[in-house]
Write an enzyme that holds these catalytic residues in place. Structure first.
Site, mmCIF file in Angstrom:
data_model
loop_
_atom_site.group_PDB
_atom_site.id
_atom_site.type_symbol
_atom_site.label_atom_id
_atom_site.label_comp_id
_atom_site.label_asym_id
_atom_site.label_seq_id
_atom_site.Cartn_x
_atom_site.Cartn_y
_atom_site.Cartn_z
ATOM 1 C CB SER A 100 117.278 47.474 35.368
ATOM 2 O OG SER A 100 117.206 48.694 34.446
ATOM 3 C CG HIS A 207 121.753 50.723 33.015
ATOM 4 N ND1 HIS A 207 120.926 51.523 33.693
ATOM 5 C CD2 HIS A 207 121.069 49.597 32.527
ATOM 6 C CE1 HIS A 207 119.694 50.787 33.746
ATOM 7 N NE2 HIS A 207 119.925 49.692 33.048
#
Length: 323
Positions: A100, A207
Protein backbone atom coordinates in the site's frame (compact mmCIF):
# COMPACT_ATOMS: atom_id res chain seq x y z
CA UNK A 1 34.05 -13.27 -3.97
CA UNK A 2 33.43 -15.90 -1.32
CA UNK A 3 30.58 -13.85 0.14
CA UNK A 4 28.95 -13.66 -3.28
CA UNK A 5 29.28 -17.40 -3.78
CA UNK A 6 27.76 -18.11 -0.38
CA UNK A 7 24.88 -15.73 -1.05
CA UNK A 8 24.28 -17.23 -4.49
CA UNK A 9 23.93 -20.65 -2.90
CA UNK A 10 21.58 -19.33 -0.20
CA UNK A 11 19.29 -17.54 -2.65
CA UNK A 12 18.35 -14.02 -3.65
CA UNK A 13 17.07 -11.16 -1.54
CA UNK A 14 14.10 -8.84 -1.90
CA UNK A 15 13.57 -5.69 0.17
CA UNK A 16 9.96 -5.14 1.19
CA UNK A 17 8.34 -2.12 2.80
CA UNK A 18 5.45 -1.95 5.30
CA UNK A 19 2.29 0.09 4.91
CA UNK A 20 -0.33 1.70 7.12
CA UNK A 21 -1.12 -0.30 10.22
CA UNK A 22 2.56 -0.80 11.04
CA UNK A 23 2.85 2.57 12.80
CA UNK A 24 3.41 2.74 16.56
CA UNK A 25 4.79 5.25 19.04
CA UNK A 26 8.54 4.69 19.38
CA UNK A 27 9.13 3.56 15.82
CA UNK A 28 12.44 4.62 14.34
CA UNK A 29 14.13 5.05 17.71
CA UNK A 30 17.01 2.65 17.06
CA UNK A 31 17.78 4.20 13.67
CA UNK A 32 17.76 7.71 15.09
CA UNK A 33 20.07 6.69 17.93
CA UNK A 34 22.69 4.86 15.88
CA UNK A 35 22.79 6.55 12.46
CA UNK A 36 23.51 10.12 11.41
CA UNK A 37 22.24 9.24 7.93
CA UNK A 38 18.91 8.18 9.43
CA UNK A 39 18.71 11.44 11.38
CA UNK A 40 19.27 13.39 8.16
CA UNK A 41 16.40 11.47 6.55
CA UNK A 42 14.06 12.51 9.36
CA UNK A 43 15.19 16.12 9.04
CA UNK A 44 14.65 16.17 5.28
CA UNK A 45 11.22 14.59 5.54
CA UNK A 46 10.16 16.88 8.39
CA UNK A 47 11.22 19.96 6.43
CA UNK A 48 9.29 18.73 3.39
CA UNK A 49 5.92 18.69 5.17
CA UNK A 50 6.48 21.02 8.13
CA UNK A 51 5.97 18.31 10.76
CA UNK A 52 8.54 17.15 13.33
CA UNK A 53 8.40 13.51 12.33
CA UNK A 54 11.06 12.38 14.79
CA UNK A 55 9.06 13.76 17.70
CA UNK A 56 5.81 12.38 16.29
CA UNK A 57 7.27 8.89 15.85
CA UNK A 58 9.04 8.81 19.21
CA UNK A 59 6.52 10.61 21.41
CA UNK A 60 3.17 10.50 19.62
CA UNK A 61 0.60 10.90 21.02
CA UNK A 62 -0.74 7.68 19.54
CA UNK A 63 -3.99 9.28 18.33
CA UNK A 64 -2.01 11.85 16.35
CA UNK A 65 0.38 9.31 14.87
CA UNK A 66 -2.52 7.01 13.94
CA UNK A 67 -4.25 9.74 11.91
CA UNK A 68 -3.97 8.75 8.24
CA UNK A 69 -2.37 12.04 7.15
CA UNK A 70 0.39 11.57 9.77
CA UNK A 71 0.82 7.79 9.71
CA UNK A 72 1.58 7.64 6.00
CA UNK A 73 4.53 10.10 5.92
CA UNK A 74 5.82 8.68 9.22
CA UNK A 75 5.91 5.13 7.83
CA UNK A 76 7.66 6.20 4.63
CA UNK A 77 10.21 8.22 6.62
CA UNK A 78 11.08 5.35 8.95
CA UNK A 79 11.56 3.04 5.97
CA UNK A 80 13.76 5.66 4.30
CA UNK A 81 15.83 5.91 7.50
CA UNK A 82 16.40 2.15 7.39
CA UNK A 83 17.30 2.48 3.72
CA UNK A 84 19.88 5.14 4.59
CA UNK A 85 21.51 2.75 7.08
CA UNK A 86 21.68 0.04 4.43
CA UNK A 87 23.25 2.41 1.94
CA UNK A 88 25.80 3.46 4.56
CA UNK A 89 26.89 -0.19 4.50
CA UNK A 90 27.25 -0.10 0.73
CA UNK A 91 24.10 -2.18 0.17
CA UNK A 92 21.62 -1.53 -2.63
CA UNK A 93 18.17 -3.03 -3.19
CA UNK A 94 18.07 -6.08 -5.48
CA UNK A 95 14.29 -6.06 -6.05
CA UNK A 96 11.62 -4.21 -4.06
CA UNK A 97 7.93 -4.19 -3.23
CA UNK A 98 5.88 -2.15 -0.78
CA UNK A 99 2.50 -2.77 0.84
CA UNK A 100 0.00 0.00 0.00
CA UNK A 101 1.65 3.29 1.05
CA UNK A 102 4.84 1.23 1.34
CA UNK A 103 4.92 1.32 -2.46
CA UNK A 104 6.15 4.91 -2.10
CA UNK A 105 9.00 3.66 0.12
CA UNK A 106 9.86 1.07 -2.50
CA UNK A 107 9.95 3.77 -5.18
CA UNK A 108 12.30 5.84 -3.02
CA UNK A 109 14.54 2.79 -2.60
CA UNK A 110 14.55 2.24 -6.37
CA UNK A 111 15.38 5.93 -6.92
CA UNK A 112 12.19 6.50 -8.88
CA UNK A 113 11.14 9.26 -6.51
CA UNK A 114 13.06 11.58 -4.16
CA UNK A 115 12.25 11.27 -0.46
CA UNK A 116 10.91 14.82 -0.04
CA UNK A 117 8.52 14.40 -2.98
CA UNK A 118 7.36 11.01 -1.67
CA UNK A 119 6.65 12.35 1.81
CA UNK A 120 4.73 15.34 0.45
CA UNK A 121 2.70 13.04 -1.79
CA UNK A 122 1.74 10.59 0.95
CA UNK A 123 0.90 13.44 3.31
CA UNK A 124 -1.55 14.72 0.69
CA UNK A 125 -2.74 11.16 0.02
CA UNK A 126 -3.56 10.73 3.69
CA UNK A 127 -5.34 14.08 3.88
CA UNK A 128 -7.45 13.26 0.84
CA UNK A 129 -8.31 9.78 2.11
CA UNK A 130 -9.36 11.22 5.46
CA UNK A 131 -11.57 13.78 3.72
CA UNK A 132 -13.84 11.24 2.00
CA UNK A 133 -17.45 11.78 3.07
CA UNK A 134 -18.77 8.32 2.25
CA UNK A 135 -19.03 6.27 5.45
CA UNK A 136 -17.41 2.86 5.45
CA UNK A 137 -14.98 0.52 7.11
CA UNK A 138 -12.65 -2.46 6.68
CA UNK A 139 -12.87 -6.06 7.86
CA UNK A 140 -10.08 -8.65 8.07
CA UNK A 141 -11.11 -12.24 7.45
CA UNK A 142 -8.90 -15.24 8.25
CA UNK A 143 -9.31 -18.89 7.40
CA UNK A 144 -11.09 -18.76 4.03
CA UNK A 145 -9.52 -18.98 0.59
CA UNK A 146 -9.84 -16.29 -2.06
CA UNK A 147 -12.55 -17.97 -4.09
CA UNK A 148 -14.78 -18.44 -1.04
CA UNK A 149 -14.19 -14.84 0.10
CA UNK A 150 -15.14 -13.53 -3.34
CA UNK A 151 -18.30 -15.67 -3.35
CA UNK A 152 -19.36 -14.40 0.08
CA UNK A 153 -18.65 -10.81 -0.98
CA UNK A 154 -21.18 -11.20 -3.79
CA UNK A 155 -23.73 -12.45 -1.30
CA UNK A 156 -23.06 -9.63 1.20
CA UNK A 157 -23.20 -7.00 -1.57
CA UNK A 158 -27.00 -7.13 -1.37
CA UNK A 159 -26.59 -4.82 1.65
CA UNK A 160 -24.23 -2.36 -0.04
CA UNK A 161 -20.70 -2.07 -1.39
CA UNK A 162 -18.26 -4.74 -0.20
CA UNK A 163 -15.06 -5.67 -2.06
CA UNK A 164 -11.79 -7.45 -1.39
CA UNK A 165 -9.42 -4.56 -0.72
CA UNK A 166 -6.20 -6.37 0.22
CA UNK A 167 -4.95 -9.85 -0.67
CA UNK A 168 -2.55 -10.36 2.23
CA UNK A 169 -2.03 -14.13 2.08
CA UNK A 170 -3.88 -17.26 0.89
CA UNK A 171 -5.89 -17.34 4.12
CA UNK A 172 -6.07 -13.62 5.03
CA UNK A 173 -7.99 -10.96 3.15
CA UNK A 174 -9.17 -7.47 4.05
CA UNK A 175 -12.54 -6.23 2.82
CA UNK A 176 -13.72 -2.66 2.38
CA UNK A 177 -17.21 -1.31 2.03
CA UNK A 178 -20.40 -0.08 3.62
CA UNK A 179 -20.70 -0.97 7.30
CA UNK A 180 -23.96 -2.85 6.80
CA UNK A 181 -22.48 -4.96 4.00
CA UNK A 182 -19.41 -5.72 6.11
CA UNK A 183 -21.61 -6.88 8.99
CA UNK A 184 -23.53 -9.06 6.55
CA UNK A 185 -20.24 -10.54 5.28
CA UNK A 186 -19.10 -11.19 8.85
CA UNK A 187 -22.25 -13.20 9.53
CA UNK A 188 -22.08 -15.33 6.40
CA UNK A 189 -18.29 -15.83 6.67
CA UNK A 190 -18.57 -17.02 10.25
CA UNK A 191 -21.25 -19.50 9.19
CA UNK A 192 -18.99 -20.61 6.31
CA UNK A 193 -16.15 -21.50 8.68
CA UNK A 194 -13.98 -18.39 8.84
CA UNK A 195 -11.56 -18.62 11.76
CA UNK A 196 -11.83 -14.93 12.55
CA UNK A 197 -13.48 -11.75 11.24
CA UNK A 198 -12.23 -8.51 12.77
CA UNK A 199 -13.33 -4.95 12.07
CA UNK A 200 -10.27 -2.75 11.67
CA UNK A 201 -9.84 0.55 13.48
CA UNK A 202 -9.99 2.72 10.36
CA UNK A 203 -12.24 5.60 9.46
CA UNK A 204 -12.95 4.77 5.81
CA UNK A 205 -13.26 2.00 3.24
CA UNK A 206 -9.75 2.28 1.78
CA UNK A 207 -8.91 0.61 -1.54
CA UNK A 208 -12.55 0.48 -2.58
CA UNK A 209 -14.91 2.34 -4.93
CA UNK A 210 -16.12 4.36 -1.94
CA UNK A 211 -12.86 6.34 -2.20
CA UNK A 212 -13.74 7.50 -5.70
CA UNK A 213 -14.61 11.01 -4.46
CA UNK A 214 -10.92 11.94 -4.28
CA UNK A 215 -9.87 10.35 -7.58
CA UNK A 216 -9.42 13.56 -9.59
CA UNK A 217 -7.60 15.45 -6.83
CA UNK A 218 -5.27 12.50 -6.34
CA UNK A 219 -4.75 12.25 -10.11
CA UNK A 220 -3.37 15.79 -10.09
CA UNK A 221 -0.93 14.92 -7.29
CA UNK A 222 0.30 11.80 -9.10
CA UNK A 223 0.64 13.69 -12.39
CA UNK A 224 2.90 16.25 -10.69
CA UNK A 225 5.42 13.66 -9.45
CA UNK A 226 8.82 13.75 -11.15
CA UNK A 227 9.46 10.06 -11.64
CA UNK A 228 12.50 8.22 -12.95
CA UNK A 229 12.86 4.64 -14.14
CA UNK A 230 13.94 2.36 -11.27
CA UNK A 231 17.46 1.11 -10.65
CA UNK A 232 16.09 -2.34 -9.74
CA UNK A 233 12.88 -4.31 -10.35
CA UNK A 234 9.84 -2.87 -8.53
CA UNK A 235 6.65 -4.89 -8.06
CA UNK A 236 3.49 -2.78 -8.18
CA UNK A 237 0.57 -3.39 -5.82
CA UNK A 238 -2.25 -3.16 -8.33
CA UNK A 239 -0.74 -5.42 -11.02
CA UNK A 240 1.67 -7.68 -9.07
CA UNK A 241 4.06 -7.09 -11.99
CA UNK A 242 7.35 -5.25 -12.30
CA UNK A 243 7.64 -1.71 -13.61
CA UNK A 244 8.07 -1.45 -17.36
CA UNK A 245 7.33 2.25 -17.93
CA UNK A 246 6.75 5.42 -15.93
CA UNK A 247 3.14 5.29 -17.08
CA UNK A 248 2.54 2.03 -15.23
CA UNK A 249 3.99 3.54 -12.01
CA UNK A 250 1.63 6.51 -12.23
CA UNK A 251 -1.32 4.26 -13.01
CA UNK A 252 -0.63 2.03 -10.01
CA UNK A 253 -0.27 5.00 -7.66
CA UNK A 254 -3.47 6.50 -9.03
CA UNK A 255 -5.78 3.50 -8.91
CA UNK A 256 -4.37 2.18 -5.63
CA UNK A 257 -6.89 4.30 -3.69
CA UNK A 258 -9.86 2.46 -5.23
CA UNK A 259 -8.32 -0.84 -6.39
CA UNK A 260 -7.20 -3.88 -4.37
CA UNK A 261 -3.68 -4.37 -3.04
CA UNK A 262 -2.32 -7.63 -4.50
CA UNK A 263 0.33 -8.26 -1.84
CA UNK A 264 0.12 -12.06 -1.90
CA UNK A 265 0.54 -12.01 -5.67
CA UNK A 266 3.53 -9.64 -5.39
CA UNK A 267 5.23 -12.07 -3.00
CA UNK A 268 4.57 -14.94 -5.38
CA UNK A 269 6.06 -12.84 -8.17
CA UNK A 270 9.21 -12.26 -6.11
CA UNK A 271 9.59 -16.01 -5.66
CA UNK A 272 9.21 -16.52 -9.40
CA UNK A 273 12.22 -14.21 -9.82
CA UNK A 274 14.23 -16.55 -7.62
CA UNK A 275 13.87 -14.68 -4.32
CA UNK A 276 14.25 -16.91 -1.26
CA UNK A 277 14.93 -14.27 1.41
CA UNK A 278 13.21 -10.99 2.24
CA UNK A 279 14.31 -8.04 4.34
CA UNK A 280 11.56 -5.85 5.81
CA UNK A 281 12.85 -2.28 5.58
CA UNK A 282 11.01 -0.47 8.37
CA UNK A 283 10.32 -0.74 12.09
CA UNK A 284 7.87 -3.59 11.60
CA UNK A 285 7.47 -7.33 11.09
CA UNK A 286 4.08 -7.08 9.41
CA UNK A 287 4.83 -7.56 5.71
CA UNK A 288 7.61 -10.11 6.21
CA UNK A 289 5.19 -12.18 8.29
CA UNK A 290 2.56 -11.92 5.55
CA UNK A 291 5.16 -12.89 2.95
CA UNK A 292 6.02 -16.03 4.89
CA UNK A 293 2.33 -16.94 5.13
CA UNK A 294 2.11 -16.74 1.35
CA UNK A 295 5.36 -18.68 0.80
CA UNK A 296 6.31 -20.59 3.99
CA UNK A 297 9.80 -21.40 2.66
CA UNK A 298 10.84 -17.74 2.57
CA UNK A 299 13.51 -16.69 5.05
CA UNK A 300 12.83 -13.29 6.62
CA UNK A 301 14.88 -10.62 8.31
CA UNK A 302 13.63 -7.37 9.88
CA UNK A 303 15.09 -4.20 11.34
CA UNK A 304 13.57 -5.17 14.69
CA UNK A 305 16.29 -7.80 15.06
CA UNK A 306 19.23 -6.25 16.97
CA UNK A 307 21.95 -7.69 14.71
CA UNK A 308 20.25 -7.07 11.38
CA UNK A 309 23.01 -4.86 9.95
CA UNK A 310 25.71 -7.29 11.02
CA UNK A 311 23.79 -10.16 9.46
CA UNK A 312 23.64 -8.25 6.19
CA UNK A 313 27.28 -7.22 6.31
CA UNK A 314 28.54 -10.45 4.80
CA UNK A 315 25.79 -10.88 2.23
CA UNK A 316 25.61 -9.52 -1.28
CA UNK A 317 22.07 -8.18 -1.39
CA UNK A 318 22.66 -5.90 -4.35
CA UNK A 319 22.13 -8.32 -7.20
CA UNK A 320 18.81 -8.54 -8.98
CA UNK A 321 17.51 -11.24 -11.23
CA UNK A 322 16.99 -9.73 -14.72
CA UNK A 323 13.38 -8.94 -15.59
Amino acid sequence: MNNIVRDEAAGRWAWIFPGQGSQKVGMGRKMLERSSAARRVFEEASDAIGVDLARLCLEGPAETLMATENAQPAIVTVSAACLAELEERGLAPPVVAGHSVGEFSALVAARCLPLAAAVRAVRKRGQLMASVRAPGGMLAVMGLDGARVAELCREAARDGVVVVAIHNSPQQFVLSGDLGALERFKDVATSAGAKECVMLEVSHAFHSPLMGQIHEEWRAVVASLQLRMPRCPVFLNTTAKTVKTLVCIRQSLLVQITAPILWMQCVQGLVELGVTRVLEVGDSKVVSSLARRSVPTLQTLTFQEPTVLNQLGGADTSRATPV
